[in-house]
Design an enzyme around this catalytic site. Sequence first.
Site, PDB file in Angstrom:
ATOM      1  N   ARG A 103      90.525  84.875  -1.385  1.00  0.00           N
ATOM      2  CA  ARG A 103      90.609  85.118  -2.397  1.00  0.00           C
ATOM      3  C   ARG A 103      91.628  85.908  -3.496  1.00  0.00           C
ATOM      4  NH1 ARG A 103      85.128  85.376  -5.196  1.00  0.00           N
ATOM      5  NH2 ARG A 103      84.845  87.861  -5.109  1.00  0.00           N
ATOM      6  N   GLU A 115      73.819  72.659  -3.970  1.00  0.00           N
ATOM      7  CA  GLU A 115      73.938  72.786  -2.225  1.00  0.00           C
ATOM      8  C   GLU A 115      74.103  74.323  -2.693  1.00  0.00           C
ATOM      9  OE1 GLU A 115      78.669  73.263  -2.546  1.00  0.00           O
ATOM     10  OE2 GLU A 115      78.380  72.447  -4.901  1.00  0.00           O
ATOM     11  N   LYS A 121      74.690  78.149  -1.632  1.00  0.00           N
ATOM     12  CA  LYS A 121      75.890  79.578  -1.518  1.00  0.00           C
ATOM     13  C   LYS A 121      76.017  79.785  -0.192  1.00  0.00           C
ATOM     14  CE  LYS A 121      76.617  82.639  -4.184  1.00  0.00           C
ATOM     15  NZ  LYS A 121      77.357  83.866  -3.327  1.00  0.00           N
ATOM     16  N   LEU A 138      81.597  83.771  -9.200  1.00  0.00           N
ATOM     17  CA  LEU A 138      80.646  82.814 -10.007  1.00  0.00           C
ATOM     18  C   LEU A 138      79.219  83.581 -10.720  1.00  0.00           C
ATOM     19  CD1 LEU A 138      79.005  80.337  -7.462  1.00  0.00           C
ATOM     20  CD2 LEU A 138      79.936  79.741  -9.212  1.00  0.00           C
ATOM     21  N   TYR A 140      74.359  96.646  -2.947  1.00  0.00           N
ATOM     22  CA  TYR A 140      75.578  96.767  -3.889  1.00  0.00           C
ATOM     23  C   TYR A 140      75.593  96.120  -5.626  1.00  0.00           C
ATOM     24  CZ  TYR A 140      80.352  95.204  -4.880  1.00  0.00           C
ATOM     25  OH  TYR A 140      81.712  94.990  -5.261  1.00  0.00           O
TER      26      TYR A 140
END
Length: 696
Positions: A138, A115, A117, A88, A42
Amino acid sequence: MSLTTAAPMQNRDDYLDAVTLIRTASAAYHTDGETPLDDATYDRLRQEVAAYERAHPGHVSAVSPTGKVAEGALAPGAVPHTVPMGSLHNVTTPNELSGWYAKLDPSRSRGLTVENKLDGVALVARYVNGRLVALLLRGNGRHGDDVSHAISNDIHGLPEQLAEPFTFEARGEVVFTFKQFERANTIRAQHGAKPFSSPRAAAAGTLRATNRLYRLEMTFFAYHAVALPLGTGKPLADVETQAELMEQVAAAGVQTTAATVHGLRVVATVAEAQRCVEQIEAERASLPYGIDGVVIKANSLVQQAAAGSDARAPLWAVAYKLAPAERVTKLLDVKWSIGRTGVLAPRAVLAEVELGGSMVSSATLHNPSDIGRLDLRLGDSVTVILAQDIIPRVLAPVVHLRPKAAEPIEMPTTCPVCGGGLDKSQERWRCAATAAGTTSCGLPAALLYAAGRDQLDIDGLGPSVISGLIGHGYVADIGDLFALNHDQLAQAAGGSTVLADKLAGQIEAAKARPLHQVLTSLGLIGTGREISERLADRFGSMSAVLAADTTALRAVDGIGAKKAALIAAQLPRTAKVVAKLAAAGVNLTGSASGSAGDTTTGGPLTGKSVVVTGTMSGSLAGFDRAGMRHLIKLAGGSPTESVSKKTGLLVVGQRAGSKVAKAEKLGVEQADEETFAALVRDYLEAALDAMAENRT
Ligand code: IVH
């Protein structure tokens, strides 16, 4: 068009096909989570589309996904987001990370947060007056679908009621841990439902499901929080940094990324952030959930506001993408072998794919019962992940891609090595004769394990030489390796005297390996590297280990009643092998910390037993558990796991656990990261080098 070629698109038809495919895949991903493309394919397709558009600006499609959240595929959901929910931007190299960092305003820096993901589904959780009132997906970034029906106690880390009447919005990721995923597919099989193809698909499907007869447990980790302009309840306090913001969310009772294995780290420089990325990448396969990268954020909220966002994502945060550790490929065949403990082990033969940066064409299937539970068939497209010890593993079939011709997998009725019966009384099937000790069908796997780097470290002793040695009847156990002559080695090596010379040298060198490595090589269940190190430290010789009873074994850190009994039951069987090792002059004495050859006498920690708790940051950022153990040894100390009266020093990192309270109670000396780093500063560089070397 072919999805597998990386060649640039040649014409507008190919380009339009790719645009359609991205939109279809994205729509599927944002609805039921079952996308026909894996992440890597993708992403590459997206890059190819962007490259084509740069080269042919006049050809850009009106429905091009470039620059749009959710690739523009969705009709707006029912509920508007309070603040747009961006995606992001990605980086993939240290240079790109530095490039991103250089655009932040340095005068306002409070360091960077680092951190995991998490590879799940983004979820907004609205709390009003301490009560969870809405869950939103979202969607297109401005409007999201309302999935409040999923509010329940099934989302671990997302309580329905907080202790205090906070009003705010927690944003984070819903994931299925690998354990939750396995449980979910078992429950689905019991209800006649098709298995989920991946943890992410499970999260997307489960959040959307409204009328299931069964419940599936998921996990939420918040990575951000925004205020709700509702004028009721208690707002989160005004703070200056991302880390403080998330501390408040955690204190309110919502689980945050600080509770992930690597926590929410704060580092001062981009170089330190890069080191954390490398550490997380190295430890990725041992995580209990999937990650597809590392997120780095400006810690200062003022700096965040100054950086702002573009149409797709905030500019104060970036995703360092890691090589894909989850791919979809074809299951071509299943081969059967016997593992070193006599367990029947299915191995999947796969159409080759790139996984975690290397090419993979075979993977383990957990155990035979998985095949039935998941209803796997030959010809299926399957999700493959990098699991514990970086071994690829088949997770589940992608059922909606199943070809009509897919065939059931034939289960063996006899041991594939000796042809004898199988013991199917437990979930893991075994060769019955091996379990009874009358044959050793697990010998090839046992020898391969013994030759491994953490055990006898015999380079060149691979599957074909091992099969030669066993085939000629030269080796019946590990002890026999040390009695081989040059002719026998050459025969097993297919007549190669060069390889025989090398093997002879390697076997000679293996005689001097430290006790804990020799002990690990015996392959006793329950004695991996760590436990073997502790056994060696405690008993100091192989004969003392063999003589240990369950009471003596239980005195070792990390060995409880169950493990002590398990180990004790296997010890008598090893006496014969150990006698062969002794006769051949193999080293059978010494403690792990003494024999590793890396403990310094006269170092600042000499004679001290040192315990570490929490995750290291600051000057120690990037030091994992093995790294800290090594560092302690280099500085003359002996690393131990639990705090007792004998502990000389407790090193306290971030998110330290209950060990601190115990140390306080016992009056054990404590050092924070910087104090400890200063104490062992002469050894930091050597320990870092050793860690880097271990990872290559
Ligand atoms: S920060 C405003 N942190 O990755 C905050 N995102 O590829 C922007 N994700 O949509 C996101 N783990 O769903 C952030 N620790 C983390 C994350 C994370 C996973 C997801 C998130 C985002 C997607 C972008």
